[in-house]
Design an enzyme around this catalytic site. Structure first.
Site, PDB file in Angstrom:
ATOM      1  CE  LYS A 167      -7.142 -10.989   5.000  1.00 40.80           C
ATOM      2  NZ  LYS A 167      -7.334  -9.800   4.115  1.00 40.80           N
ATOM      3  N   GLY A 203     -17.808  -3.662  -2.122  1.00 32.88           N
ATOM      4  CA  GLY A 203     -19.139  -3.362  -1.620  1.00 32.88           C
ATOM      5  C   GLY A 203     -20.207  -3.430  -2.691  1.00 32.88           C
ATOM      6  CD  GLU A 204     -20.975  -1.274  -8.472  1.00 30.79           C
ATOM      7  OE1 GLU A 204     -21.642  -1.354  -9.524  1.00 30.79           O
ATOM      8  OE2 GLU A 204     -19.973  -0.532  -8.358  1.00 30.79           O
ATOM      9  CE  LYS A 239      -1.164  -5.108   3.558  1.00 30.25           C
ATOM     10  NZ  LYS A 239      -2.293  -5.939   3.086  1.00 30.25           N
ATOM     11  NE  ARG A 292      -2.524  -0.829   3.515  1.00 33.64           N
ATOM     12  CZ  ARG A 292      -3.594  -0.834   4.312  1.00 33.64           C
ATOM     13  NH1 ARG A 292      -3.664   0.024   5.319  1.00 33.64           N
ATOM     14  NH2 ARG A 292      -4.579  -1.686   4.114  1.00 33.64           N
TER      15      ARG A 292
END
Length: 366
Positions: A69, A186-187, A81, A45
């Protein structure tokens, strides 16, 4: 700057790498949490962190979450990460990502990475020119496409399992789900829910996007103010945007029976899981239900088989049920139940991998 080794001890990390390249302005940190199960895997990120300490805290916390995870998703990878300290709107360049390719490639297969907040698949096309340690590339460059699809599917299966635990049936028809954030994941989750007859309340900082979805789905969707979506009366609250939504300020405001969403690190502190349990709100650990994208990326690194990805994503349903029942039977929180499963699996792997496969000195003699 804080004591790095003290922080590594606190989170249980193996290795932390600081990366600097003045010519491109790159400042980045790679954290490898646990490689018992296999090479570390986790996104990269890019955020304009206020300080190196803030970036370090974030990368340590996120990489530990990736270990859990990966274990719950039953993939042979550990947690890692990478964070880039910079503004993704103005500090990116092809050269910067090629330098990232060199730094990550220099770990010789101990770490694989790809997109995360502030980065996109096209960024890593440049990084992949320097090493083969990147996944989630665009299809035109050999990747397997959008990970939001399996991520949303995993959350959907988590909701079905939650419904079965709470109401005796995994059917979501007629249930009310409040979705906080209708970005890519979300969509797609909204689409899955509407298709099975659920009613959805949605909120997002992008009001235009919400209006478009309302127009598309009609009376199946209700628009809610982004600052009060978590206060809405519903069966399931689904945080699919920022993390930290379960905190001291919100804990008494929820009017739901369950929380199941794709956002990372939904609980600000572990104690908030116990507070949810005290309020009889069923919490599905985020690092399990949002693992669909991870499953696809991990499978991509092992040759990729679409049916295998779908099967592992569907298995989230059974794992969520297992965690709920274990938490109930042992009178612990769902996160504690999930963590115990992870520790048990890692211990078994440690015992298995005590067996030496090859004396490395043999390779040196060849």
């Amino acid at each position: 700057m804080r004591d790095v080794f003290e922080m590594m001890d606190r989170y249980g990390h193996e290795q932390v790498i600081f990366c600097r390249h003045p010519q491109t302005g790159l400042k980045a940190i790679i954290a490898l949490h646990n490689t018992t199960a296999g090479p570390a895997l986790g996104g990269c990120r890019m955020i304009p962190y206020a300080s190196t300490d803030e970036a370090l805290e974030d990368v340590l916390r996120l990489s530990k979450g990736m270990t859990y995870k990966c274990s719950l998703a039953d993939v042979d990878f550990g947690g890692g990460k990478m964070v880039i300290i910079g503004d993704p709107k103005k500090d990116k360049s092809p050269e910067l990502f090629r330098v990232i390719g060199r730094f990550v490639g220099g770990l010789n297969g101990r770490f694989y990475t790809g997109t995360d907040m502030g980065t996109n698949p096209e960024d890593f096309v440049h990084a992949a020119r320097e090493s083969k340690s990147f996944a989630g590339l665009p299809k035109s460059y050999g990747g397997k496409g959008d990970t939001s699809i399996p991520t949303a599917l995993g959350v959907f299966h988590g909701m079905r399992a939650t419904a079965r635990f709470l109401w005796g049936t995994d059917q979501l028809k007629g249930r009310v789900v409040a979705i906080q954030g209708v970005g890519k994941v979300g969509e797609r989750l909204l689409q899955l829910l509407v298709e099975v007859g659920a009613y959805c309340k949605i909120a997002d900082i992008d009001s235009v996007r919400c209006e478009q979805l309302k127009e598309k789905y009609g009376d199946k969707v209700q628009l809610v103010d982004v600052n009060r979506i978590h206060k809405e009366s519903c069966d399931i609250f689904s945080p699919c945007a920022k993390g930290g939504v379960v905190n001291d300020d919100t804990i008494d405001e929820f009017r739901c029976l369950a929380i199941v969403g794709s956002a990372n690190n939904q609980l600000v502190e572990d104690r908030h899981g116990a507070l949810l349990q005290k309020r009889s709100i069923c919490y599905a650990p985020d690092y399990l239900v949002n693992a669909g994208g991870l499953i696809q990326v991990a499978d991509e690194l092992e040759g990729f088989h679409e049916e295998r990805v779908l099967a592992k994503t569907e298995a989230i349903y059974d794992m969520v049920l297992d965690i709920f029942h274990r938490a109930k039977n042992e009178n612990i929180t769902t996160c504690e139940a999930a963590d115990r499963i992870v520790m048990e699996r890692l211990k078994k792997l440690t015992d298995i991998r005590r067996i030496l496969l090859e004396d490395p000195r043999n390779s040196a003699r060849r």
